[in-house]
Enzyme design. Structure first.
Site, PDB file in Angstrom:
ATOM      1  CD  GLU A   1      -5.918   4.329   1.345  1.00 41.03           C
ATOM      2  OE1 GLU A   1      -5.690   5.494   1.711  1.00 41.03           O
ATOM      3  OE2 GLU A   1      -5.187   3.360   1.651  1.00 41.03           O
TER       4      GLU A   1
ATOM      5  CG  ASN B   1      -1.575   1.364   1.454  1.00 43.67           C
ATOM      6  OD1 ASN B   1      -2.535   1.667   0.754  1.00 43.67           O
ATOM      7  ND2 ASN B   1      -1.074   2.180   2.377  1.00 43.67           N
ATOM      8  CD  GLU B   2      -1.051   6.075   0.579  1.00 47.33           C
ATOM      9  OE1 GLU B   2      -0.357   6.578   1.470  1.00 47.33           O
ATOM     10  OE2 GLU B   2      -2.161   6.556   0.227  1.00 47.33           O
TER      11      GLU B   2
HETATM   12  O1  AHR Z   1      -6.827   6.355   5.036  1.00 49.41           O
HETATM   13  C1  AHR Z   1      -5.788   6.879   5.794  1.00 49.41           C
HETATM   14  C2  AHR Z   1      -4.422   6.689   5.127  1.00 49.41           C
HETATM   15  O2  AHR Z   1      -4.370   7.414   3.936  1.00 49.41           O
HETATM   16  C3  AHR Z   1      -4.082   5.291   4.705  1.00 49.41           C
HETATM   17  O3  AHR Z   1      -3.576   4.527   5.744  1.00 49.41           O
HETATM   18  C4  AHR Z   1      -3.024   5.526   3.668  1.00 49.41           C
HETATM   19  O4  AHR Z   1      -2.981   4.508   2.712  1.00 49.41           O
HETATM   20  C5  AHR Z   1      -3.393   6.871   3.096  1.00 49.41           C
HETATM   21  O5  AHR Z   1      -2.315   7.732   3.048  1.00 49.41           O
END
Ligand code: AHR
Length: 513
Positions: A317, A194-195
């Site tokens: 997201e 993730n990211e």
């Molecule tokens: O949703 C909050 C955060 O936002 C998540 O953990 C991350 O993936 C994003 O930067």
């Protein structure tokens, strides 16, 4: 009732629909419906170990005085069932890349404590782990989406997690059975990091694309399971990331993610969730509408490198991100949710179906108590947010067929020069019924709307409206909710048309036959 504070002169310019007499026209081409289905997953959710999303929001433990079934709070479970969550992403977010799944299985008393380094340094007891999450998904009838640890985890750890969840036999299946679950779970969606450009490992796209392939290779299919592997994608307008991933790894992935948050503030101030000016309101809306352009451009890159559309775009997201409510832990991202959030939700949910040929999942952040949440809790108390009501209203679009539409409306320009259409609509059909969802973003202008059909002489079966006494109204604990849907009977059918006036700052769903 709180009044919207107007602190600056309005910098809003509206063109096209500049006065109340000029109406919006929507041509609905029901004769051309049939090509595209709206995946239910476009209305998906995200749940992270962050603040009170999991602990308190969903999981209180079997010993809690808050009414629960096997540790899951009953009020939240019931409310979530009503919005028919198609897919739920877990355990993060940034949390995912520090999560070691083996700490969250087996007897609770043996599970180690962990510090949630990303989110306020909160200490967690790992009482909510793989079993608790996948059983929750079964209780909700929801497809799980597991986000794997690439940043600080090993290839073996992710491979074994997949085996633990889905294998019918072998060491991991035996361990699962010893922990109380004989049958494998059905897990389709696996996120590989993730990211990874940030909290998930601070990698370049080039480097991550190789790392992704290594982790993805050893995440195997067991039995009936056919994994859908989702690579970490870009943030917002980072088109180079998408291009690099598509060039280097498109053969190994089923989906490529994208994150796009609506952060309307400037400098370091994201603005309050409830106290905002008219200027900030429109800036929030133009900012959120920017997702249309962002989606189109990422999809353009994907189309050029993958014309057969083998790789899906996954917006895993999205949502509003305001300042944390005063008095709450700044690392817990707890914000209230007003009618502005409901308009944001409706605008997004009306944009996503335009891209169904490539866009296959969208997960709002997050389901309970974090960012643009569906539900807020305060100990034993719970409120349903305006955003919740939009998701419930829009659930009629799940797996329905897109009804193509063309819209004539004007443009809103916010103070930072960003633009958006001044009317929002999407339509779908299922079982002989057409659903038309609309939003009027204007704060102070009711908008006359004319819907016309190719050949259908429609009748309006049902209408529902979400509006509020003021756009910063919200539902608060211990008070009568002020933002709740109501019946809407003001749409009138004549010939092949339906006419109605959409009140300012409202969301309307019509059921037409
Ligand atoms: O949703 C909050 C955060 O936002 C998540 O953990 C991350 O993936 C994003 O930067």
């Amino acid at each position: 009732m709180r009044k919207l504070a107007i602190v600056t002169a309005t910098l809003l310019i509206a063109a096209g629909c500049a006065n109340n007499t000029q109406q919006v026209t929507v041509s609905l081409h029901e004769l051309y419906a049939g090509r595209d289905t709206i995946p239910a997953e476009l209305y998906g959710q995200f749940s992270e170990h962050l603040g009170r999303c999991i602990y308190e929001g969903i999981w209180v433990g079997p010993e809690s005085s808050i009414p629960n079934v096997d540790g899951y709070r009953i009020d939240v479970l019931e409310a979530l069932r009503d919005i028919k969550i198609p897919v739920l992403r877990w355990p993060g977010g940034c949390f995912a890349d520090e999560y070691h799944w083996m700490d969250g299985i087996g007897p609770k008393e043996n599970r180690p404590m962990m510090v949630n380094n990303n989110w306020g340094g909160t200490v967690e007891d790992n009482s909510f782990g793989t079993h608790e999450f996948l059983n929750l998904c079964e209780m909700l009838g929801t497809e799980p989406y597991i986000s794997g640890n690439v940043g600080s985890g090993t290839v073996e750890e992710l491979a074994k997690w997949v085996e633990y969840m889905t294998a019918e036999e072998g060491t991991m299946a035996d361990l699962r059975a010893a922990n109380g679950r004989k049958e494998p779970w059905k897990v389709k969606y696996i996120g590989v990091g993730n990211e990874s450009w940030g909290c998930g490992g601070d990698m370049t796209a080039q480097y991550y694309s190789d790392v992704f392939k290594r982790y993805a290779l050893y995440a195997r299919n067991y039995g009936e399971t056919k994994l859908f592997k989702i690579a970490c994608g870009a943030s917002e307008a980072d088109y180079d990331w998408t291009k690099t991933m598509m060039l280097n790894a498109r053969g190994q992935m089923n989906g490529l993610s994208l994150h796009y948050y609506t952060v309307p503030g400037w400098d370091c101030d994201k603005g309050s969730a409830t106290q905002f000016t008219e200027e900030e309101y429109y800036r929030t809306l133009t900012r959120t509408s920017g997702v249309d352009n962002i989606l189109r451009k990422h999809i353009g890159i994907m189309d050029s490198l993958d014309p057969e559309r083998k790789v899906a775009l996954i917006l895993d997201e999205w949502g509003t991100w305001f300042e944390v409510e005063p008095g709450f832990n700044k690392g817990h991202l707890y914000q209230q949710n007003t009618m502005r959030d409901a308009i944001v939700a409706a605008l997004n949910l009306n944009i996503f179906p335009k891209y169904v040929q490539r866009l296959k999942m969208c997960n709002i952040a997050q389901v309970v108590n974090v960012l643009q949440a569906m539900i807020l809790t305060d100990g034993p108390r719970m409120v349903l947010t305006p955003t919740y009501h939009v998701f419930r209203m829009f659930s009629v679009h799940h797996n329905a067929v897109v009804v193509p539409s063309s819209v004539k409306c004007g443009t809103i320009v916010s103070s930072d020069g960003e633009t958006m259409p001044d009317f929002s609509v999407s339509a779908s059909t299922k079982d002989g019924v057409i659903h038309v969802s609309m939003a009027n973003p204007y704060l102070d202008k009711d908008v006359p709307v004319e819907l016309s059909f190719d050949s259908l002489n429609p009748s309006v079966i049902k209408g529902e409206i979400l509006s509020a006494p003021s756009v910063n109204a919200y539902n608060d604990f211990g008070k009568e909710p002020t933002v709740v849907p109501a019946a809407f009977d003001k749409a009138k059918a004549t010939g092949n048309k339906v006419k109605l006036t959409l009140p300012a700052a409202s969301v309307v769903m019509l059921e037409i036959r």
